[in-house]
Motif scaffolding. Structure first.
Motif, PDB file in Angstrom:
ATOM      1  N   ALA A  50       0.842  -1.202   0.000  1.00  0.00           N
ATOM      2  CA  ALA A  50       0.000   0.000   0.000  1.00  0.00           C
ATOM      3  C   ALA A  50       0.880   1.257   0.000  1.00  0.00           C
ATOM      4  CB  ALA A  50      -0.935  -0.003   1.204  1.00  0.00           C
ATOM      5  N   LEU A  51       1.971   1.236   0.761  1.00  0.00           N
ATOM      6  CA  LEU A  51       2.904   2.370   0.784  1.00  0.00           C
ATOM      7  C   LEU A  51       3.524   2.588  -0.595  1.00  0.00           C
ATOM      8  CD1 LEU A  51       5.001   2.099   4.082  1.00  0.00           C
ATOM      9  CD2 LEU A  51       3.338   3.845   3.461  1.00  0.00           C
ATOM     10  N   ASN A  52       3.934   1.506  -1.232  1.00  0.00           N
ATOM     11  CA  ASN A  52       4.555   1.604  -2.552  1.00  0.00           C
ATOM     12  C   ASN A  52       3.600   2.233  -3.565  1.00  0.00           C
ATOM     13  OD1 ASN A  52       6.868   0.423  -1.561  1.00  0.00           O
ATOM     14  ND2 ASN A  52       6.363  -1.618  -2.308  1.00  0.00           N
ATOM     15  N   LEU A  53       2.356   1.766  -3.562  1.00  0.00           N
ATOM     16  CA  LEU A  53       1.369   2.299  -4.498  1.00  0.00           C
ATOM     17  C   LEU A  53       1.099   3.772  -4.212  1.00  0.00           C
ATOM     18  CD1 LEU A  53      -0.666   2.029  -6.780  1.00  0.00           C
ATOM     19  CD2 LEU A  53      -2.334   1.235  -5.075  1.00  0.00           C
ATOM     20  N   ARG A  54       0.854   4.096  -2.963  1.00  0.00           N
ATOM     21  CA  ARG A  54       0.539   5.480  -2.589  1.00  0.00           C
ATOM     22  C   ARG A  54       1.703   6.405  -2.954  1.00  0.00           C
ATOM     23  NH1 ARG A  54      -0.787   8.122   3.180  1.00  0.00           N
ATOM     24  NH2 ARG A  54      -1.700  10.021   2.349  1.00  0.00           N
TER      25      ARG A  54
END
Length: 173
Positions: free
Chosen positions: A120-124
């Motif tokens: 989720a961090l990578n996508l955001r």
């Protein structure tokens, strides 16, 4: 409009020497582009940790533009490699900038929420960095077009336009 012969003459070297180090006239700009993008990434990493990522990227753009008013113009260039070889090289440099900014944003997000899911961090982070670069590019193209129509458009207008454009994004478009 400057020719390679003029560049070589100003540098007091042979035209062939220019092509020994650079594959094209446009490639002469790439070292400056990389330096500019490194400065932008460094600025983003040095912003206060409590600042939201998109705000940190906006303030970094404004700081770089204030230090080198015409430097960000490279982000407004077309990336289509067909008409000019530089477009493809610049596209690679901009993708590299986006990757570096993605990592800077990811680190900022991870520091703010250490328990956040990695994917989720990578996508955001990728979305925030991509949106920031796209917003800056659109703003710079608009600024350049307005400046071509009104030569006395002040450079302070660029900061106002960047703030306005980022406010559009932060407001959910």
């Amino acid at each position: 409009a400057t020719t390679v012969a003029q560049i070589a003459d100003a540098a007091d070297i042979a035209e062939r020497t220019v092509f020994r180090y650079f594959e094209s006239k446009d490639a002469l700009l790439l070292p400056d582009v990389h330096e500019l993008f490194e400065s932008l990434t460094r600025q983003a990493c040095e912003r206060p940790p409590q600042e939201p990522p998109l705000t940190a990227l906006l303030e970094s753009l404004i700081a770089v533009a204030a230090g080198q008013p015409s430097a960000l113009a490279v982000l407004a260039q077309r990336l289509d490699p067909a008409p000019r070889p530089f477009g493809g090289q610049l596209g690679g440099a901009i993708r590299g900038l986006e990757s570096e900014l993605t990592e800077a944003v990811r680190e900022r997000l991870a520091a703010a929420d250490p328990s956040a899911d990695n994917s989720a961090l990578n996508l955001r982070a990728a979305v925030i960095a991509g949106v920031a670069v796209a917003t800056a590019r659109a703003t710079l193209r608009t600024f350049r077009a307005r400046r071509e129509r009104a030569e006395d458009l002040p450079l302070g207008e660029l900061e106002r336009m960047l703030r306005e454009a980022f406010a559009v994004v932060q407001g959910g478009c």
